[in-house]
Design a protein around this motif. Structure first.
Motif, PDB file in Angstrom:
ATOM      1  N   PHE A   1       0.820  -1.222   0.000  1.00  0.00           N
ATOM      2  CA  PHE A   1       0.000   0.000   0.000  1.00  0.00           C
ATOM      3  C   PHE A   1       0.856   1.276   0.000  1.00  0.00           C
ATOM      4  CE2 PHE A   1      -2.146  -3.397   2.439  1.00  0.00           C
ATOM      5  CZ  PHE A   1      -3.144  -3.703   1.534  1.00  0.00           C
ATOM      6  N   ALA A   2       2.030   1.199  -0.650  1.00  0.00           N
ATOM      7  CA  ALA A   2       2.970   2.326  -0.637  1.00  0.00           C
ATOM      8  C   ALA A   2       2.678   3.356  -1.722  1.00  0.00           C
ATOM      9  CB  ALA A   2       4.396   1.810  -0.793  1.00  0.00           C
ATOM     10  N   PHE A   3       2.015   2.930  -2.809  1.00  0.00           N
ATOM     11  CA  PHE A   3       1.829   3.818  -3.954  1.00  0.00           C
ATOM     12  C   PHE A   3       0.348   4.040  -4.247  1.00  0.00           C
ATOM     13  CE2 PHE A   3       5.780   1.354  -4.988  1.00  0.00           C
ATOM     14  CZ  PHE A   3       6.672   2.377  -4.692  1.00  0.00           C
ATOM     15  N   ASP A   4       0.004   5.307  -4.513  1.00  0.00           N
ATOM     16  CA  ASP A   4      -1.393   5.635  -4.830  1.00  0.00           C
ATOM     17  C   ASP A   4      -1.726   5.409  -6.299  1.00  0.00           C
ATOM     18  OD1 ASP A   4      -2.051   6.444  -2.238  1.00  0.00           O
ATOM     19  OD2 ASP A   4      -1.229   8.445  -2.579  1.00  0.00           O
TER      20      ASP A   4
ATOM     21  N   MET B   1      -8.020   3.072   2.566  1.00  0.00           N
ATOM     22  CA  MET B   1      -6.635   2.765   2.207  1.00  0.00           C
ATOM     23  C   MET B   1      -5.693   3.060   3.370  1.00  0.00           C
ATOM     24  SD  MET B   1      -6.397   1.348  -0.704  1.00  0.00           S
ATOM     25  CE  MET B   1      -4.617   1.445  -0.818  1.00  0.00           C
ATOM     26  N   ASP B   2      -5.972   4.117   4.120  1.00  0.00           N
ATOM     27  CA  ASP B   2      -5.160   4.421   5.302  1.00  0.00           C
ATOM     28  C   ASP B   2      -5.257   3.295   6.330  1.00  0.00           C
ATOM     29  OD1 ASP B   2      -4.224   6.809   4.293  1.00  0.00           O
ATOM     30  OD2 ASP B   2      -5.741   8.043   5.303  1.00  0.00           O
ATOM     31  N   LEU B   3      -6.434   2.703   6.453  1.00  0.00           N
ATOM     32  CA  LEU B   3      -6.604   1.566   7.366  1.00  0.00           C
ATOM     33  C   LEU B   3      -5.714   0.394   6.947  1.00  0.00           C
ATOM     34  CD1 LEU B   3     -10.485   1.546   7.947  1.00  0.00           C
ATOM     35  CD2 LEU B   3      -8.721   2.278   9.572  1.00  0.00           C
ATOM     36  N   PHE B   4      -5.669   0.122   5.647  1.00  0.00           N
ATOM     37  CA  PHE B   4      -4.815  -0.964   5.145  1.00  0.00           C
ATOM     38  C   PHE B   4      -3.350  -0.670   5.439  1.00  0.00           C
ATOM     39  CE2 PHE B   4      -8.467  -2.124   2.353  1.00  0.00           C
ATOM     40  CZ  PHE B   4      -8.499  -3.488   2.617  1.00  0.00           C
TER      41      PHE B   4
ATOM     42  N   ASN C   1     -11.573 -12.845  -3.817  1.00  0.00           N
ATOM     43  CA  ASN C   1     -11.967 -13.964  -2.955  1.00  0.00           C
ATOM     44  C   ASN C   1     -13.397 -14.362  -3.297  1.00  0.00           C
ATOM     45  OD1 ASN C   1     -13.843 -13.399  -0.204  1.00  0.00           O
ATOM     46  ND2 ASN C   1     -13.093 -11.551  -1.226  1.00  0.00           N
ATOM     47  N   ASN C   2     -13.837 -15.482  -2.769  1.00  0.00           N
ATOM     48  CA  ASN C   2     -15.197 -15.938  -3.065  1.00  0.00           C
ATOM     49  C   ASN C   2     -16.079 -16.026  -1.820  1.00  0.00           C
ATOM     50  OD1 ASN C   2     -14.176 -18.206  -1.819  1.00  0.00           O
ATOM     51  ND2 ASN C   2     -14.007 -19.414  -3.696  1.00  0.00           N
ATOM     52  N   LYS C   3     -15.676 -15.314  -0.754  1.00  0.00           N
ATOM     53  CA  LYS C   3     -16.430 -15.362   0.499  1.00  0.00           C
ATOM     54  C   LYS C   3     -17.223 -14.086   0.760  1.00  0.00           C
ATOM     55  CE  LYS C   3     -15.171 -19.418   2.170  1.00  0.00           C
ATOM     56  NZ  LYS C   3     -16.116 -20.496   2.470  1.00  0.00           N
ATOM     57  N   GLN C   4     -16.558 -12.927   0.656  1.00  0.00           N
ATOM     58  CA  GLN C   4     -17.226 -11.677   1.005  1.00  0.00           C
ATOM     59  C   GLN C   4     -16.484 -10.490   0.409  1.00  0.00           C
ATOM     60  OE1 GLN C   4     -16.812 -12.433   5.187  1.00  0.00           O
ATOM     61  NE2 GLN C   4     -15.157 -10.936   5.427  1.00  0.00           N
ATOM     62  N   GLU C   5     -17.165  -9.354   0.299  1.00  0.00           N
ATOM     63  CA  GLU C   5     -16.537  -8.151  -0.221  1.00  0.00           C
ATOM     64  C   GLU C   5     -15.514  -7.628   0.781  1.00  0.00           C
ATOM     65  OE1 GLU C   5     -18.232  -4.623  -2.917  1.00  0.00           O
ATOM     66  OE2 GLU C   5     -19.046  -4.615  -0.875  1.00  0.00           O
ATOM     67  N   ILE C   6     -14.363  -7.229   0.281  1.00  0.00           N
ATOM     68  CA  ILE C   6     -13.302  -6.682   1.130  1.00  0.00           C
ATOM     69  C   ILE C   6     -13.264  -5.170   0.943  1.00  0.00           C
ATOM     70  CG2 ILE C   6     -10.809  -6.598   1.521  1.00  0.00           C
ATOM     71  CD1 ILE C   6     -10.707  -9.537   0.567  1.00  0.00           C
ATOM     72  N   ARG C   7     -13.605  -4.454   2.002  1.00  0.00           N
ATOM     73  CA  ARG C   7     -13.556  -2.991   1.991  1.00  0.00           C
ATOM     74  C   ARG C   7     -12.519  -2.448   2.959  1.00  0.00           C
ATOM     75  NH1 ARG C   7     -18.497   0.028   0.314  1.00  0.00           N
ATOM     76  NH2 ARG C   7     -19.702  -1.355  -1.030  1.00  0.00           N
ATOM     77  N   THR C   8     -12.318  -3.141   4.076  1.00  0.00           N
ATOM     78  CA  THR C   8     -11.356  -2.729   5.101  1.00  0.00           C
ATOM     79  C   THR C   8     -10.573  -3.956   5.561  1.00  0.00           C
ATOM     80  OG1 THR C   8     -12.832  -3.110   6.971  1.00  0.00           O
ATOM     81  CG2 THR C   8     -12.958  -0.941   5.891  1.00  0.00           C
ATOM     82  N   PRO C   9      -9.484  -3.773   6.304  1.00  0.00           N
ATOM     83  CA  PRO C   9      -8.696  -4.917   6.765  1.00  0.00           C
ATOM     84  C   PRO C   9      -9.493  -5.950   7.552  1.00  0.00           C
ATOM     85  CG  PRO C   9      -7.451  -2.899   7.072  1.00  0.00           C
ATOM     86  CD  PRO C   9      -8.827  -2.484   6.622  1.00  0.00           C
TER      87      PRO C   9
END
Length: 315
Positions: free
Chosen positions: A91-94, A282-285, A138-146
């Motif tokens: 997550f170093a580059f925007d 993204m900051d959370l990640f 992934n095939n389980k759930q939507e990933i929005r945050t860590p």
């Protein structure tokens, strides 16, 4: 086509010989055509895709001891030079611009090249853009945050990816690329990370449901040059080769960026639910992974100065 008296250079790499599916092959074919044209066929480059000359580590040994070129992934380079992993701090580059600036103008990459030569008597000639940014599927759930990754099982390409998953509360299992599709289909892994190019190449959209465009790491491979090869080139031919590397890499960059949105649209049409995290997410990640990934780097016995230098350039 090279002349009968042409200087022949062997170039080996991973992946299919289809330039639309494999950006590394696109680079290789452009490098070949530019070098041969600008040297008036005094240099001929012979291409060996699909790991014809051996697996990653075999090809790394070859390029150290045989006058040739090789394109290697982080996995290939890291066995000789674990410091290469500082380039993959997550997550170093925007965006493309910031990632390219790191390699084009950063002090860390410049010094890494010097240290690689000092230690291995071979040259890191270029970081070749191969597919944009890695994304979660992934095939389980939507990933929005860590927190959405907790408990999920992911395929890992190398040790750095295992460390990344663990920092996010998931688990990572090394699985060869050739086995990823079946591993996802059979539930051995719930998800994986790759640029959209590889998700399409591997047909992974058939066995995955959710795609998160989180700019995890910038996807590059590394062009390695044998020292004997370069020393024995005339100054004119060396200049031709170096100029051709820059030109071929610039073509790759334009291609990768221009195809990025098309590939995402393609995956949407194939049924993947696509999400792009906002700035706060993204900051959370970044906050979730930074400390633990750097701790992992230190366990590789990497001098902390390399880490600090990389972080400065990434800012």
């Amino acid at each position: 086509m090279g002349s009968a008296n042409a200087k022949v250079i062997y170039l080996s790499y991973n992946g299919t010989s289809d330039p639309e599916k494999n950006a590394v092959h696109l680079f290789a074919t452009n490098l070949k055509s530019i070098v041969e044209k600008e040297s008036n066929n005094e240099i001929e480059i012979k291409l060996y895709p699909n790991s014809i000359l051996g697996k990653e580590q075999e090809r790394m040994v070859q390029v150290l001891h045989f006058p040739s070129l090789n394109i290697a992934s982080f996995t290939g380079v890291s066995a000789l030079f674990p410091e290469i992993f500082v380039n993959s701090i997550p997550f170093a580059f925007d965006d493309f611009e910031s990632a390219r600036s790191y390699y084009d103008h950063g002090q860390c990459w410049k010094k890494l090249k010097e240290e690689f030569y000092s230690r291995n008597n071979a040259h890191l000639l270029a970081a070749i853009e191969e597919g944009g940014f890695l994304a979660f599927t992934n095939n389980k759930q939507e990933i929005r945050t860590p927190s959405d990754l907790k408990g999920l099982k992911f395929r890992a390409m190398d040790k750095s990816q295992v460390a990344l998953y663990e920092s996010l509360g998931a688990t990572g299992t090394p699985i060869p690329w050739t086995e990823v599709y079946m591993a996802l289909k059979m539930g051995v892994a719930d998800g994986q990370i790759n640029p959209p190019m590889y998700i399409i190449m591997g047909g992974l959209y058939e066995v995955q449901k959710y795609l998160t465009l989180a700019n995890i790491t910038h996807s590059v491979q590394f062009l390695i040059g044998n020292d004997e090869l370069l020393v024995n080139l005339s100054e004119k031919h060396k200049e031709v080769l170096y100029r051709a590397i820059e030109k071929a890499n610039e073509i790759n960059r334009r291609s990768v960026e221009s195809l990025a949105s098309k590939r995402i649209d393609y995956l949407k049409k194939r049924g993947l639910v696509v999400y792009k995290p906002n700035k706060d997410e993204m900051d959370l990640f970044r906050n979730a992974t930074n400390e633990s990934y750097i701790s992992w780097l230190k366990k590789l016995d990497i001098d902390e100065n390399w880490i600090e230098l990389a972080l400065q350039d990434m800012k």
